[in-house]
Design a protein around this motif. Structure first.
Motif, mmCIF file in Angstrom:
data_model
loop_
_atom_site.group_PDB
_atom_site.id
_atom_site.type_symbol
_atom_site.label_atom_id
_atom_site.label_comp_id
_atom_site.label_asym_id
_atom_site.label_seq_id
_atom_site.Cartn_x
_atom_site.Cartn_y
_atom_site.Cartn_z
ATOM 1 N N ALA A 1 2.078 25.537 44.629
ATOM 2 C CA ALA A 1 1.325 26.766 44.924
ATOM 3 C C ALA A 1 2.216 27.995 44.819
ATOM 4 C CB ALA A 1 0.717 26.671 46.320
ATOM 5 N N GLY A 2 3.421 27.903 45.364
ATOM 6 C CA GLY A 2 4.330 29.041 45.317
ATOM 7 C C GLY A 2 4.732 29.411 43.917
ATOM 8 N N ARG B 1 11.313 41.297 38.627
ATOM 9 C CA ARG B 1 11.786 39.929 38.806
ATOM 10 C C ARG B 1 12.938 39.839 39.802
ATOM 11 N NH1 ARG B 1 8.506 38.996 34.847
ATOM 12 N NH2 ARG B 1 8.739 40.196 32.934
ATOM 13 N N LYS B 2 13.796 40.877 39.810
ATOM 14 C CA LYS B 2 14.945 40.848 40.714
ATOM 15 C C LYS B 2 14.494 40.767 42.165
ATOM 16 C CE LYS B 2 19.042 43.483 42.108
ATOM 17 N NZ LYS B 2 19.907 44.649 41.825
ATOM 18 N N TYR B 3 13.440 41.477 42.527
ATOM 19 C CA TYR B 3 12.962 41.472 43.907
ATOM 20 C C TYR B 3 12.371 40.115 44.294
ATOM 21 C CZ TYR B 3 13.588 46.449 43.204
ATOM 22 O OH TYR B 3 14.130 47.675 42.902
ATOM 23 N N ILE B 4 11.679 39.490 43.341
ATOM 24 C CA ILE B 4 11.095 38.169 43.608
ATOM 25 C C ILE B 4 12.207 37.131 43.773
ATOM 26 C CG2 ILE B 4 9.605 36.350 42.696
ATOM 27 C CD1 ILE B 4 8.180 38.916 43.662
ATOM 28 N N ILE B 5 13.234 37.230 42.944
ATOM 29 C CA ILE B 5 14.381 36.316 43.072
ATOM 30 C C ILE B 5 15.038 36.483 44.438
ATOM 31 C CG2 ILE B 5 16.661 35.730 42.151
ATOM 32 C CD1 ILE B 5 15.612 36.720 39.394
ATOM 33 N N TRP B 6 15.216 37.721 44.838
ATOM 34 C CA TRP B 6 15.845 38.049 46.126
ATOM 35 C C TRP B 6 15.062 37.423 47.290
ATOM 36 C CZ3 TRP B 6 20.135 41.346 47.239
ATOM 37 C CH2 TRP B 6 20.298 41.670 48.583
ATOM 38 N N ILE B 7 13.757 37.677 47.292
ATOM 39 C CA ILE B 7 12.896 37.176 48.374
ATOM 40 C C ILE B 7 12.842 35.653 48.370
ATOM 41 C CG2 ILE B 7 10.510 37.083 49.215
ATOM 42 C CD1 ILE B 7 10.224 39.993 48.155
ATOM 43 N N SER B 8 12.762 35.066 47.194
ATOM 44 C CA SER B 8 12.583 33.620 47.087
ATOM 45 C C SER B 8 13.803 32.826 47.549
ATOM 46 C CB SER B 8 12.261 33.244 45.636
ATOM 47 O OG SER B 8 12.098 31.859 45.508
ATOM 48 N N ILE B 9 14.999 33.273 47.172
ATOM 49 C CA ILE B 9 16.199 32.512 47.524
ATOM 50 C C ILE B 9 16.675 32.858 48.938
ATOM 51 C CG2 ILE B 9 18.574 31.952 46.889
ATOM 52 C CD1 ILE B 9 16.606 31.011 44.823
ATOM 53 N N LEU B 10 16.999 34.134 49.168
ATOM 54 C CA LEU B 10 17.537 34.532 50.462
ATOM 55 C C LEU B 10 16.466 34.496 51.553
ATOM 56 C CD1 LEU B 10 20.070 35.526 51.954
ATOM 57 C CD2 LEU B 10 19.374 37.878 51.400
ATOM 58 N N SER C 1 9.937 28.183 45.748
ATOM 59 C CA SER C 1 9.441 27.813 44.418
ATOM 60 C C SER C 1 9.124 29.012 43.545
ATOM 61 C CB SER C 1 8.182 26.947 44.562
ATOM 62 O OG SER C 1 7.171 27.660 45.240
ATOM 63 N N SER C 2 8.998 30.188 44.145
ATOM 64 C CA SER C 2 8.620 31.366 43.346
ATOM 65 C C SER C 2 9.760 31.907 42.505
ATOM 66 C CB SER C 2 8.090 32.467 44.274
ATOM 67 O OG SER C 2 9.091 32.867 45.184
ATOM 68 N N ALA C 3 10.968 31.359 42.688
ATOM 69 C CA ALA C 3 12.145 31.931 42.028
ATOM 70 C C ALA C 3 12.278 31.542 40.565
ATOM 71 C CB ALA C 3 13.416 31.510 42.773
ATOM 72 N N PHE C 4 11.955 30.295 40.205
ATOM 73 C CA PHE C 4 12.369 29.797 38.900
ATOM 74 C C PHE C 4 11.735 30.551 37.736
ATOM 75 C CE2 PHE C 4 12.494 26.859 35.288
ATOM 76 C CZ PHE C 4 13.853 26.585 35.260
ATOM 77 N N SER C 5 10.436 30.816 37.801
ATOM 78 C CA SER C 5 9.781 31.555 36.714
ATOM 79 C C SER C 5 10.412 32.926 36.534
ATOM 80 C CB SER C 5 8.283 31.703 36.995
ATOM 81 O OG SER C 5 7.646 30.454 36.999
ATOM 82 N N ALA C 6 10.671 33.610 37.665
ATOM 83 C CA ALA C 6 11.285 34.935 37.606
ATOM 84 C C ALA C 6 12.692 34.864 37.033
ATOM 85 C CB ALA C 6 11.315 35.566 38.998
ATOM 86 N N ILE C 7 13.463 33.862 37.434
ATOM 87 C CA ILE C 7 14.828 33.703 36.928
ATOM 88 C C ILE C 7 14.817 33.418 35.429
ATOM 89 C CG2 ILE C 7 16.845 32.162 36.971
ATOM 90 C CD1 ILE C 7 16.464 31.893 39.978
ATOM 91 N N LEU C 8 13.934 32.531 34.995
ATOM 92 C CA LEU C 8 13.895 32.154 33.588
ATOM 93 C C LEU C 8 13.500 33.327 32.699
ATOM 94 C CD1 LEU C 8 14.274 29.805 31.627
ATOM 95 C CD2 LEU C 8 11.864 29.234 31.939
ATOM 96 N N PRO D 1 20.566 28.520 50.909
ATOM 97 C CA PRO D 1 19.849 29.725 50.479
ATOM 98 C C PRO D 1 20.575 31.038 50.767
ATOM 99 C CG PRO D 1 18.331 28.181 51.502
ATOM 100 C CD PRO D 1 19.716 27.658 51.751
ATOM 101 N N LEU D 2 21.554 31.033 51.649
ATOM 102 C CA LEU D 2 22.309 32.262 51.928
ATOM 103 C C LEU D 2 23.052 32.761 50.694
ATOM 104 C CD1 LEU D 2 23.772 31.423 55.471
ATOM 105 C CD2 LEU D 2 21.837 32.923 54.924
ATOM 106 N N ILE D 3 23.241 31.870 49.712
ATOM 107 C CA ILE D 3 23.859 32.279 48.443
ATOM 108 C C ILE D 3 22.998 33.330 47.741
ATOM 109 C CG2 ILE D 3 24.538 31.441 46.144
ATOM 110 C CD1 ILE D 3 25.316 28.798 47.449
ATOM 111 N N GLY D 4 21.726 33.417 48.113
ATOM 112 C CA GLY D 4 20.816 34.387 47.517
ATOM 113 C C GLY D 4 21.269 35.826 47.656
#
Length: 407
Positions: free
Chosen positions: A275-276, A289-298, A327-334, A387-390
């Motif tokens: 779902a995510g 995409r940067k904001y979604i990556i930020w929220i998703s990992i950290l 789960s929302s990170a991978f599409s944004a990262i790719l 996840p703190l690596i985010g």
């Protein structure tokens, strides 16, 4: 006639072909469902062959490394020479691998069988990701999310079906999943025809709309940014390895659940991941995409840190929240990576899918060793900090709005 061909080519590039996107997503569903069957029956295999957690980790490592090492090379090759019908061939490898797992009579045979499944994955993901890119009509985040949704849904359904079909009746019943592989081969053969027609139209008229990414980043900055993205992939998939490979063992050990009961919790987590995934790409298209990556990992860190210390009820709730966010990170990262390196969809997809599989395999092996040396609960306490690596997302440059399409 030539004018009509040009018009068709432009429409092919400019329009989002949802029928193709949902079809390739469905084949991703089949592919990842079949792959998820093996870790889902780890408790059965562990008991039958008297394995320890290190052996379980080695099975995952063998499968994941086979997939991860080959994927970038497959992507690099198909960027230069696309091979549409390799999609169907990938499913053949997966089907043979599954049949081999069902009939395996030793630990070594299992390792050989899962390596075939890994080869199938290494061929499927770069080319299927390219199909999603071609069918996106410029909505690349949305396209990747639809594509990833199928895979994550398959990963969620796989353990549930394994709990129903395999766990009560034994390892040999894995063979029934080959029926789904046959269906996948048939559908992917149809996708390959669309893929080939797309390539033929582009070959007839090379002046169709070209996607260009205009950014002022130096080569050094691009390489640095890719490195940050790869580190983020490491944190995400190392943590995911703890959940996909050892969550059921954690629940059995800490809360004394049965194998089938633990599979239901794993299904809930993987369902949340599916779902995510659907939201990550479109939100990245809209907000950056940067904001979604930020929220998703950290953003998932508070929940992972809390997970090892709560009751069974809250373990289930937190695992669903974690699945939705991470789960929302991978599409944004790719998609972010393809914008950094335009024109190399296969290579980037192969590299990032490959690293995702590699980190999953390496994580599973290391965490299995750690579990044997300490406890499965200690593994989850250690992984909670990943996840703190985010925080490294802050080092990524803003390239939103820098891409253009021109004739």
């Amino acid at each position: 006639m030539k004018t009509n061909t040009i018009t068709d080519s432009k429409q092919l590039v400019q329009q989002t072909v949802f029928s193709v996107l949902f079809t390739i997503s469905f084949t991703h569903f089949i592919n990842d469902l079949l792959q998820a069957v093996v870790p889902a029956v780890y408790p059965v295999i562990k008991e039958k062959f008297h394995l320890n957690f290190t052996d379980i980790g080695l099975i995952t490592l063998t499968y994941q490394l086979t997939a991860s090492i080959l994927q970038p090379f497959v992507g690099f090759y198909t960027d230069r020479k696309p091979r549409p019908y390799s999609l169907a061939i990938s499913m053949v490898f997966t089907m043979v691998g599954l049949a081999a797992v069902a009939l395996a009579s030793s630990f070594v045979n299992i390792l050989l069988a899962v390596s075939l499944i890994g080869i199938g994955s290494s061929i499927f993901h770069p080319e299927a990701s390219r199909v999603a890119h071609m069918a996106s009509g410029g909505k690349r985040g949305l396209a990747q999310s639809i594509f990833q949704l199928g895979g994550n849904a398959g990963s969620a359904i796989g353990p549930l079906l394994a709990a129903i079909i395999v766990v009560p009746y034994g390892q040999s019943n894995i063979i029934w999943f080959c029926i789904a592989a046959v269906l996948g081969i048939i559908i992917l053969s149809g996708i390959a025809k669309w893929y080939q027609e797309h390539l033929n139209l582009k070959a007839l008229n090379k002046s169709v709309v070209k996607e260009e990414v205009h950014h002022s980043l130096s080569k050094k900055k691009v390489i640095f940014s890719l490195g940050i993205l790869l580190v983020l992939i490491f944190s995400k998939y190392f943590y995911m390895a703890s959940m996909t490979s050892y969550y059921t063992f954690y629940l059995i050990d800490k809360f004394h659940l049965s194998v089938q009961e633990s599979q239901i919790y794993l299904f809930a987590f993987m369902g949340a991941v599916a779902a995510g995934t659907l939201f990550g790409g479109p939100l990245g298209d809209r907000f950056g995409r940067k904001y979604i990556i930020w929220i998703s990992i950290l953003g998932v860190a508070p929940f992972t840190l809390l997970l090892p210390y709560v009751s069974l009820f809250w373990t289930g709730i937190l695992s669903v929240i974690i699945g939705l966010i991470i789960s929302s990170a991978f599409s944004a990262i790719l998609v972010y990576a393809t914008e950094l390196v335009p024109g190399k969809v296969g290579l980037i997809a192969g590299l990032f899918f490959g690293l995702a599989f590699g980190m999953g395999g390496l994580g599973s092996a290391i965490l299995g060793k750690l579990a044997d040396a300490t406890s499965i609960e200690y593994v989850f306490k250690v992984c909670a900090f990943l996840p703190l690596i985010g925080i490294l997302t802050s080092l990524l440059p803003n390239i939103e709005g820098s891409k253009k399409s021109q004739k």
